[in-house]
Design an enzyme around this catalytic site. Structure first.
Site, PDB file in Angstrom:
ATOM      1  N   TYR A  42      26.128  -3.707  -5.445  1.00  0.00           N
ATOM      2  CA  TYR A  42      26.289  -2.341  -5.966  1.00  0.00           C
ATOM      3  C   TYR A  42      25.065  -1.951  -6.800  1.00  0.00           C
ATOM      4  O   TYR A  42      24.493  -0.870  -6.623  1.00  0.00           O
ATOM      5  CB  TYR A  42      27.567  -2.288  -6.807  1.00  0.00           C
ATOM      6  N   SER A  43      24.648  -2.860  -7.713  1.00  0.00           N
ATOM      7  CA  SER A  43      23.483  -2.569  -8.554  1.00  0.00           C
ATOM      8  C   SER A  43      22.227  -2.368  -7.712  1.00  0.00           C
ATOM      9  O   SER A  43      21.416  -1.487  -7.991  1.00  0.00           O
ATOM     10  CB  SER A  43      23.240  -3.720  -9.542  1.00  0.00           C
TER      11      SER A  43
HETATM   12  N1  LIG Z   1      34.139   5.833 -11.295  1.00  0.00           N
HETATM   13  C1  LIG Z   1      33.137   5.419 -12.039  1.00  0.00           C
HETATM   14  O1  LIG Z   1      33.335   4.930 -13.165  1.00  0.00           O
HETATM   15  C2  LIG Z   1      31.716   5.553 -11.547  1.00  0.00           C
HETATM   16  C3  LIG Z   1      30.703   5.212 -12.441  1.00  0.00           C
HETATM   17  C4  LIG Z   1      29.385   5.322 -12.016  1.00  0.00           C
HETATM   18  C5  LIG Z   1      29.111   5.780 -10.749  1.00  0.00           C
HETATM   19  N2  LIG Z   1      30.113   6.102  -9.902  1.00  0.00           N
HETATM   20  C6  LIG Z   1      29.742   6.579  -8.573  1.00  0.00           C
HETATM   21  O2  LIG Z   1      30.288   7.859  -8.395  1.00  0.00           O
HETATM   22  C7  LIG Z   1      30.582   8.076  -7.014  1.00  0.00           C
HETATM   23  C8  LIG Z   1      32.035   8.508  -6.868  1.00  0.00           C
HETATM   24  O3  LIG Z   1      32.857   7.538  -7.506  1.00  0.00           O
HETATM   25  P1  LIG Z   1      34.427   7.773  -7.708  1.00  0.00           P
HETATM   26  O4  LIG Z   1      34.818   6.918  -8.848  1.00  0.00           O
HETATM   27  O5  LIG Z   1      34.746   9.228  -7.705  1.00  0.00           O
HETATM   28  O6  LIG Z   1      34.952   7.074  -6.354  1.00  0.00           O
HETATM   29  P2  LIG Z   1      36.336   7.196  -5.576  1.00  0.00           P
HETATM   30  O7  LIG Z   1      37.381   7.853  -6.415  1.00  0.00           O
HETATM   31  O8  LIG Z   1      36.609   5.842  -5.034  1.00  0.00           O
HETATM   32  O9  LIG Z   1      35.932   8.194  -4.369  1.00  0.00           O
HETATM   33  C9  LIG Z   1      34.972   7.774  -3.440  1.00  0.00           C
HETATM   34  C10 LIG Z   1      34.689   8.882  -2.465  1.00  0.00           C
HETATM   35  O10 LIG Z   1      33.712   8.410  -1.519  1.00  0.00           O
HETATM   36  C11 LIG Z   1      34.225   8.641  -0.201  1.00  0.00           C
HETATM   37  N3  LIG Z   1      33.762   7.632   0.744  1.00  0.00           N
HETATM   38  C12 LIG Z   1      33.702   6.286   0.584  1.00  0.00           C
HETATM   39  N4  LIG Z   1      33.283   5.700   1.724  1.00  0.00           N
HETATM   40  C13 LIG Z   1      33.081   6.704   2.626  1.00  0.00           C
HETATM   41  C14 LIG Z   1      32.663   6.747   3.984  1.00  0.00           C
HETATM   42  N5  LIG Z   1      32.387   5.653   4.677  1.00  0.00           N
HETATM   43  N6  LIG Z   1      32.556   7.961   4.590  1.00  0.00           N
HETATM   44  C15 LIG Z   1      32.864   9.093   3.928  1.00  0.00           C
HETATM   45  N7  LIG Z   1      33.274   9.118   2.645  1.00  0.00           N
HETATM   46  C16 LIG Z   1      33.392   7.938   2.010  1.00  0.00           C
HETATM   47  C17 LIG Z   1      35.742   8.557  -0.371  1.00  0.00           C
HETATM   48  O11 LIG Z   1      36.363   9.159   0.736  1.00  0.00           O
HETATM   49  P3  LIG Z   1      37.821   8.683   1.269  1.00  0.00           P
HETATM   50  O12 LIG Z   1      38.807   9.524   0.513  1.00  0.00           O
HETATM   51  O13 LIG Z   1      37.792   8.973   2.726  1.00  0.00           O
HETATM   52  O14 LIG Z   1      37.955   7.216   0.976  1.00  0.00           O
HETATM   53  C18 LIG Z   1      35.921   9.295  -1.682  1.00  0.00           C
HETATM   54  O15 LIG Z   1      35.886  10.685  -1.460  1.00  0.00           O
HETATM   55  C19 LIG Z   1      30.256   6.760  -6.301  1.00  0.00           C
HETATM   56  O16 LIG Z   1      28.982   6.829  -5.732  1.00  0.00           O
HETATM   57  C20 LIG Z   1      30.288   5.740  -7.429  1.00  0.00           C
HETATM   58  O17 LIG Z   1      29.470   4.634  -7.158  1.00  0.00           O
HETATM   59  C21 LIG Z   1      31.417   6.002 -10.274  1.00  0.00           C
END
Ligand SMILES: NC(=O)c1ccc[n+]([C@@H]2O[C@H](COP(=O)([O-])OP(=O)(O)OC[C@H]3O[C@@H](n4cnc5c(N)ncnc54)[C@H](OP(=O)(O)O)[C@@H]3O)[C@@H](O)[C@H]2O)c1
Length: 222
Positions: free
Chosen positions: A128-129
């Site tokens: 991930y990092s």
């Molecule tokens: N949450 C945190 O604390 C945090 C912190 C830092 C950075 N981030 C980053 O922020 C972003 C969003 O995180 P989140 O926490 O909102 O994640 P989340 O709730 O798990 O949502 C992930 C999203 O990505 C989509 N996705 C994943 N794989 C996919 C694929 N193969 N094709 C199309 N869509 C796909 C999912 O769609 P589906 O509904 O189809 O699965 C969902 O809409 C990510 O890049 C994550 O690394 C998050």
């Protein structure tokens, strides 16, 4: 952002959903492909989606991402490949498909959703990092190449955000302990990340490019 078209990946939930809602309120016309419409694990699916687009995309938010927490020594091949593809290859390919139109129109705003784990790390998060650090490098490299065309490219790096992804990787007890380590004493809400993204891809942002902005309640300052 009236008259601007914004494409947001990962808009089904979490941070991406909040970003899409905020850009909608700002007046943008939204393209929010579901995984069924564009599966980021498949380059063919990405290319097909780009080829079928009928309107110019002015704003691109590369939000979708996965975070499979496992020890590096036994990290499964499949998880490694899927993390690299979803978090790094797919944003690069999608952006490459949309950039020619932005260059022609001399307008573009791109925001990549990175993470604090691009700057610091934690056991179990090596792939991930790697992908999020790569996304920061992609942001800087693209920014300098397209800056003469009024295309601004930035990354936001959230800390702990209250989403399904965070709850998937941390128990309630973990989250209680984590809150105590954050100077703001709480997780971010997705809407707080969305407001920063909104500024970066608005016409109010005229000069900020190539940056990775940490939005983490002070976590990485300690
Ligand atoms: N949450 C945190 O604390 C945090 C912190 C830092 C950075 N981030 C980053 O922020 C972003 C969003 O995180 P989140 O926490 O909102 O994640 P989340 O709730 O798990 O949502 C992930 C999203 O990505 C989509 N996705 C994943 N794989 C996919 C694929 N193969 N094709 C199309 N869509 C796909 C999912 O769609 P589906 O509904 O189809 O699965 C969902 O809409 C990510 O890049 C994550 O690394 C998050």
């Amino acid at each position: 952002m009236t008259q601007r078209v914004a494409l947001v990946t990962g808009a089904s939930r979490g941070i991406g959903k909040a970003i899409a809602e905020q850009l909608g309120k700002d007046g943008a016309r939204l393209l929010v492909p579901s995984r069924k419409e564009m599966d980021l694990l498949s380059n063919r699916s990405i290319d097909t989606y780009i080829d079928a687009l009928t309107e110019p995309v002015d704003i691109l938010i590369n939000d979708a991402g996965i975070n499979r927490v496992e020890d590096f020594a036994s990290y499964p091949d499949r998880d490694l490949e899927e993390t690299l593809q979803t978090n790094l290859i797919s944003p690069i390919r999608l952006t490459r498909g949309l950039i020619p139109g932005m260059l022609r129109r001399k307008y573009g705003r791109i925001v990549n959703v990175s993470s604090i784990w691009s700057i610091i790390s934690k056991p179990g998060r090596l792939p991930y990092s790697v992908t999020k650090s790569g996304l920061n490098a992609f942001t800087r490299s693209l920014a300098v190449e397209v800056a003469p065309y009024n295309i601004l490219v930035n990354a936001v790096a959230p800390g702990y955000v209250n989403t399904e992804l965070t709850r998937q990787n941390n128990t309630e007890q973990d989250l209680d302990n984590i809150r105590k380590t954050i100077p703001m004493q709480r997780l971010a809400e997705p809407e707080e990340i969305a407001r920063l993204v909104s500024f970066l891809c608005s016409e109010e942002n005229t000069y900020l490019t190539g940056q990775c902005l940490l939005i983490d309640g002070g976590y990485t300052c300690q």
